[in-house]
Scaffold this active site. Structure first.
Site, PDB file in Angstrom:
ATOM      1  N   ASP A 186       1.203  -1.101  -0.346  1.00 33.81           N
ATOM      2  CA  ASP A 186      -0.207  -0.407   0.563  1.00 33.81           C
ATOM      3  C   ASP A 186       0.764   0.974  -0.011  1.00 33.81           C
ATOM      4  OD1 ASP A 186       1.483  -0.059   2.681  1.00 33.81           O
ATOM      5  OD2 ASP A 186      -1.213  -0.881   3.536  1.00 33.81           O
ATOM      6  N   GLU A 222      -9.272  -1.583   5.140  1.00 32.86           N
ATOM      7  CA  GLU A 222     -10.287  -1.072   6.249  1.00 32.86           C
ATOM      8  C   GLU A 222     -11.442  -2.140   6.816  1.00 32.86           C
ATOM      9  OE1 GLU A 222      -8.352   0.676   8.606  1.00 32.86           O
ATOM     10  OE2 GLU A 222      -8.026   2.333   7.921  1.00 32.86           O
TER      11      GLU A 222
HETATM   12  C1  GLP Z   1      -0.148   0.214   8.661  1.00 35.95           C
HETATM   13  C2  GLP Z   1      -0.163  -0.627   7.492  1.00 35.95           C
HETATM   14  C3  GLP Z   1      -0.485  -2.181   7.413  1.00 35.95           C
HETATM   15  C4  GLP Z   1       0.961  -2.088   8.729  1.00 35.95           C
HETATM   16  C5  GLP Z   1      -0.039  -1.326  10.233  1.00 35.95           C
HETATM   17  C6  GLP Z   1       0.262  -1.761  11.405  1.00 35.95           C
HETATM   18  O1  GLP Z   1      -1.694   0.893   8.912  1.00 35.95           O
HETATM   19  N1  GLP Z   1      -1.175  -0.125   5.843  1.00 35.95           N
HETATM   20  O2  GLP Z   1      -0.246  -2.431   6.446  1.00 35.95           O
HETATM   21  O3  GLP Z   1       0.255  -3.566   9.357  1.00 35.95           O
HETATM   22  O4  GLP Z   1      -0.553   0.317   9.429  1.00 35.95           O
HETATM   23  O5  GLP Z   1       1.587  -1.270  11.347  1.00 35.95           O
HETATM   24  P1  GLP Z   1       2.334  -1.166  12.812  1.00 35.95           P
HETATM   25  O6  GLP Z   1       3.528  -2.065  12.246  1.00 35.95           O
HETATM   26  O7  GLP Z   1       3.899   0.034  12.891  1.00 35.95           O
HETATM   27  O8  GLP Z   1       1.878  -0.993  13.789  1.00 35.95           O
END
Ligand code: GLP
Length: 256
Positions: free
Chosen positions: A68, A143
């Protein structure tokens, strides 16, 4: 139920393990394709993969496809996912820049950009997909919603996601409200999926994803339908899941 669960003492230990899973794919496929994620969670994995590269693992024949990107952020923006990938992996290895794909969030035509990305996904089937998870159960930026979208699409980020991701920006106002994300079908088409989650704030959602009902309100729960998913946790991330000892035993889930 096909999840294989591994609980490590630290994210660092988990990162070394996931890097070795990636190495196995890289060494055994002629044209290996890794699906990659951003966020804090995969950082120890990237550190270990870079270390493996420094120790002799060749990545020049590897294709990477990221999940993404924020809409409106150029590749150079310090909080863009392209920038994250460049600083954590691309610039530190011999991955070829022509084989590292991240959606272009700054595209003037996002519909075309989504189609371009789906074409890339069609041409490079993913061998190993690395996933983190949002606190609301999102994967990539898919989402919670009434419908999970199959293909690459533009998504309105939910308030809890914007709030959670504000930690990477100076303020919540600066977090983009939209993102481009690979769709659920593309994620499920990966041959093998590794879902990583660390810390107490991920513990409840991991319990729901692994042993709860499958629901579009918890997008990651759909991974229950995939035949080869590894759930990689640290002790804190596994707290709630490991309370369900009877359930886990009954289903022969492998813990540790
Ligand atoms: C973002 C990304 C996700 C990721 C999530 C969790 O929203 N789009 O792919 O898994 O954050 O992030 P973190 O690993 O910093 O908790």
């Amino acid at each position: 139920m096909t999840f294989t669960i591994r609980v490590f003492n630290t994210p660092h230990d988990a990162g070394i393990y996931v890097a070795s899973l990636a190495e196995f794919v890289i060494m055994n496929k002629r044209n290996p394709v890794l699906g990659l994620a951003t966020g804090q969670t995969p950082v120890p994995f990237y550190e270990s993969l870079v270390r493996l590269y420094e120790c002799g693992l060749d990545l020049s024949h590897v294709t990477t496809i990221n999940l993404d990107e924020y809409v409106g952020l150029s590749a150079e923006h310090p909080q863009s996912y392209f920038h994250f990938m460049k600083s954590n992996l691309f610039s530190k290895t011999n991955l070829s820049s022509s084989c590292t794909f991240v959606p272009n969030g700054a595209s003037a035509n996002l519909v075309e950009e989504c189609l371009r990305y789906d074409e890339i996904l069609k041409n490079y089937p993913i061998d190993l997909q690395i996933l983190g998870i949002g606190i609301n159960g999102h994967i990539g930026f898919n989402e919670p919603s009434d419908t999970l979208i199959a293909k690459t699409h533009v998504v309105e980020l939910r308030h809890e996601t914007i709030k959670s991701n504000a930690r990477f920006f100076d303020s919540e106002d600066q977090v983009p409200k939209q993102a481009i994300t690979m769709g659920i079908q593309s994620i499920l088409q990966a041959k093998k999926i590794v879902l990583m989650a660390f810390g107490t704030e991920k513990s409840k959602i991991i319990e729901q994803v692994v042993i709860g009902n499958v629901s579009t309100t918890i997008p990651a729960s759909i991974l229950q339908f995939h035949p080869d998913v590894m759930v990689i946790l640290d002790q804190d991330g596994a707290t709630d899941l490991l309370k369900n000892t009877d359930y886990l035993d009954a289903n022969h889930l492998k813990i540790k």
